[in-house]
Design an enzyme around this catalytic site. Structure first.
Site, PDB file in Angstrom:
ATOM      1  N   ARG A 231       0.849  -1.185   0.000  1.00 31.10           N
ATOM      2  CA  ARG A 231       0.000   0.000   0.000  1.00 31.10           C
ATOM      3  C   ARG A 231       0.886   1.236   0.000  1.00 31.10           C
ATOM      4  O   ARG A 231       1.925   1.270   0.653  1.00 31.10           O
ATOM      5  CB  ARG A 231      -0.924   0.016   1.232  1.00 31.10           C
ATOM      6  N   ASP A 255       3.903  -0.061  -7.526  1.00 27.93           N
ATOM      7  CA  ASP A 255       2.552  -0.338  -8.017  1.00 27.93           C
ATOM      8  C   ASP A 255       1.500   0.433  -7.223  1.00 27.93           C
ATOM      9  O   ASP A 255       0.357   0.526  -7.655  1.00 27.93           O
ATOM     10  CB  ASP A 255       2.265  -1.847  -7.919  1.00 27.93           C
ATOM     11  N   GLU A 260      -3.854   7.910  -5.185  1.00 23.67           N
ATOM     12  CA  GLU A 260      -4.041   7.294  -6.494  1.00 23.67           C
ATOM     13  C   GLU A 260      -5.280   7.844  -7.183  1.00 23.67           C
ATOM     14  O   GLU A 260      -6.292   8.091  -6.519  1.00 23.67           O
ATOM     15  CB  GLU A 260      -4.144   5.763  -6.339  1.00 23.67           C
ATOM     16  N   HIS A 279      -1.298   0.247  -9.962  1.00 28.33           N
ATOM     17  CA  HIS A 279      -2.007  -0.598  -8.986  1.00 28.33           C
ATOM     18  C   HIS A 279      -2.689  -1.784  -9.689  1.00 28.33           C
ATOM     19  O   HIS A 279      -3.860  -2.085  -9.445  1.00 28.33           O
ATOM     20  CB  HIS A 279      -3.042   0.217  -8.205  1.00 28.33           C
TER      21      HIS A 279
END
Length: 320
Positions: A231, A255, A260, A279
């Site tokens: 995360r 990622d 986001e 992600h």
């Protein structure tokens, strides 16, 4: 007597729906990613599979019939955990579904950075023939895996195929297969200086929030690569940017991010020593099938027989 109801906020193939229906033949089953299909039913659902933003207004009221919520993702930090806990709603995650695709992404990022694949792709686009000082290899190096769950364990297993030394970090410190040495979170300062690759697979909790900042990056080798598929909130992103810009660490494969989508103003986009994926590390053609067959159906059987699911029960006090 009204039928008991299960609402799935995802659209599933008929084969998967049939497997679910076989367990609860007398229940009303609604499955669709379209809110218009399930919004009138969800308020009366005993079980919901798949959390969607705004669902709490439908199913967490005083007249809610919800007893069990099955997450469609491994992470549950975006859910209203305090509200769910207060109503004694059982919560189960989809932990374990991502082990194959995310471990593949981890090694894609590690190998891409090590063998400069991202640099060569850019060179190809510009029709530039250049060695780019490529010299590193992954065999025989040391990997530190932060979080030895399903993903971390699969990553450790693959690392052994490259002859890597595997260091693991988990709360319990309990040994695990394919991990040469296990540490606890408060021993990070012993682990990080040894690692050529630091891989974060941890969930976001109060304990892991901003676990990686300037101090931790300073403890890493200047030749080390940092991989985060856990995360974004586990990392102080500004400190990571500084570490990459100053050469405190060699590069990063990311990622997940603090916010986001990653903002266009972020320096990370233009860094030559960074690979960014949106992600998508857990994306796979087999996602729904694994959630249904490996988690939801077995949990449904246990719920019907014993009143509670048995797989991936979330501990509200821990946040995972």
């Amino acid at each position: 007597m009204k039928n008991r109801k299960l609402v799935i906020t995802h659209t599933l193939e008929q084969e998967l729906l049939d497997q679910i229906k076989a367990v609860i033949p007398d229940w009303e089953l609604v499955a669709s990613k379209e809110k218009e299909v399930w919004q009138e039913t969800v308020k009366d659902a005993e079980i919901i599979a798949g959390w969607k933003k705004g669902l709490d207004e439908y199913c967490l009221g005083s007249d809610s019939k919800l007893k069990w919520l099955q997450s469609w993702s491994a992470g549950v930090d975006s859910m209203p955990l305090e509200k769910l806990a207060a109503r004694n709603i059982i919560l189960t995650s989809a932990n374990g579904v991502h082990a194959y695709p995310i471990s593949e992404t981890i090694f894609a990022l590690m190998l891409g950075l090590t063998r400069k694949i991202h640099t060569y792709v850019k060179n190809q686009q510009s029709q530039v023939w250049h060695h780019a000082n490529m010299k590193l290899e992954i065999h025989g190096k040391t990997i530190g895996i932060m979080g030895i769950g399903a993903i971390g364990s699969e990553t450790a297993k693959i690392a052994k195929a490259f002859g890597m030394k595997v260091l693991g970090v988990r709360n319990s410190g309990k040994p695990a297969e394919f991990v040469d040495e296990m540490y606890t979170t408060d021993q990070l300062h012993h682990v990080l200086p040894q690692c050529d690759y630091v891989v974060v697979t941890l969930p976001h909790t109060k304990e892991t929030h901003h676990l990686f900042g300037a101090e931790q990056f300073e403890q890493m080798k200047s030749s080390a690569f940092f991989i985060n598929i856990g995360r974004g909130q586990i990392v102080v992103e500004d400190d990571l940017v500084q570490a990459l810009q100053k050469g405190t660490i060699a590069g990063a494969g990311l990622d997940v991010f603090e916010k986001e989508p990653l903002g266009t103003e972020s320096p990370l986009w233009k860094m030559g020593n960074v690979i960014i994926t949106p992600h998508t590390a857990g994306s796979t053609e087999h996602y729904n099938k694994r959630v249904v067959e490996n988690i939801l159906v077995p949990n449904l059987k246990n719920y019907i027989d014993c009143g509670t699911p048995a797989i991936n029960l979330v501990d509200y006090s821990k946040g995972y």
